[in-house]
Write a protein that holds these residues in place. Sequence first.
Motif, PDB file in Angstrom:
ATOM      1  N   CYS A  24       0.845  -1.191   0.000  1.00 30.43           N
ATOM      2  CA  CYS A  24       0.000   0.000   0.000  1.00 30.43           C
ATOM      3  C   CYS A  24       0.884   1.245   0.000  1.00 30.43           C
ATOM      4  N   ASP A  31      -9.529   8.382   0.777  1.00 33.52           N
ATOM      5  CA  ASP A  31     -10.935   8.580   1.128  1.00 33.52           C
ATOM      6  C   ASP A  31     -11.133   9.044   2.571  1.00 33.52           C
ATOM      7  N   LEU A 142     -13.029  -2.437  -6.044  1.00 37.40           N
ATOM      8  CA  LEU A 142     -12.002  -2.440  -5.007  1.00 37.40           C
ATOM      9  C   LEU A 142     -10.821  -3.320  -5.401  1.00 37.40           C
ATOM     10  N   ARG A 145      -8.706  -1.423  -7.855  1.00 40.08           N
ATOM     11  CA  ARG A 145      -8.027  -0.331  -7.143  1.00 40.08           C
ATOM     12  C   ARG A 145      -6.826  -0.869  -6.370  1.00 40.08           C
ATOM     13  N   TYR A 146      -6.990  -2.009  -5.723  1.00 44.29           N
ATOM     14  CA  TYR A 146      -5.885  -2.618  -4.983  1.00 44.29           C
ATOM     15  C   TYR A 146      -4.760  -3.033  -5.931  1.00 44.29           C
ATOM     16  N   TRP A 222     -10.634   2.126   2.811  1.00 42.57           N
ATOM     17  CA  TRP A 222     -11.476   2.077   1.612  1.00 42.57           C
ATOM     18  C   TRP A 222     -12.874   1.558   1.920  1.00 42.57           C
ATOM     19  N   GLU A 223     -12.979   0.596   2.803  1.00 41.92           N
ATOM     20  CA  GLU A 223     -14.294   0.011   3.090  1.00 41.92           C
ATOM     21  C   GLU A 223     -15.109   0.855   4.071  1.00 41.92           C
ATOM     22  N   PRO A 225     -14.279   4.465   5.201  1.00 46.74           N
ATOM     23  CA  PRO A 225     -13.549   5.733   5.379  1.00 46.74           C
ATOM     24  C   PRO A 225     -14.247   6.703   6.319  1.00 46.74           C
TER      25      PRO A 225
END
Length: 249
Positions: A24, A31, A142, A145-146, A222-223, A225
Amino acid sequence: MPGPLSPVASDGPLPLVVVPGMLCDAGLWTDVDFPAGHPVHHVELTGPSVGELADTVLSVTTGRFVLVGLSLGAVVGFEVLRRAPGRVAGLCLVSTNAGAPRPEQYEAWRALDESARDGRFDAVVERTLPGMFAQDPAPARLAERYRRMARAVGPRAARAQLAAQATRRDAFAALRTAHCPTAVVCGTRDALCPPGFHRAIAGAVPGARLHELPGAGHLLPWERPGALTSILGDLVTAAQARHRPARVS
């Protein structure tokens, strides 16, 4: 090597030092709305040991700060606490594990390192993806995005992160010495770092607040924020209140 600078009380806003997890980067926090008026310093995980990464954290600002870490980033935070407890004005520990590595983890990290070394970095990304989110398979948005974020981190940094993982150690003794506002945050469906890990961490830190976010997985920025924004706001407010010197009337 940065040393534990003497904390200086001040009315100025505490800086935040933000440390992401493995594979990461700063995009992990896009977010999340950090508390207004507080400088935010993002740390990249490029050192091959937790100790070196802790030194990097301690070098990005002077004086006291609030440390925000997710997964490996929180593990780095444990080492910061060992080295310079007086510098840490607040802790936000997200989706993490304070225990020493288990044999099966060493084996998994070696296998991932071999893949990255041999030019199969996309395979590394795909092998790590299922543990990132509450749903498996992850929602397509998602998941992609990852993948983009992990590829931006790249194989060289990923191998350094895997090497750093292998230098982790049990952090509970350090956590018991923490005397700053602390938030411990997890998703109830985190397969990598389940709620039990976080209950143990919260139980070790005097006065820590445990936040279990229902139905969420590992990458909470992300899940969830909004929830993380609120938790951080409360934490920084509490840390700033302790940081401010007493007024003499």
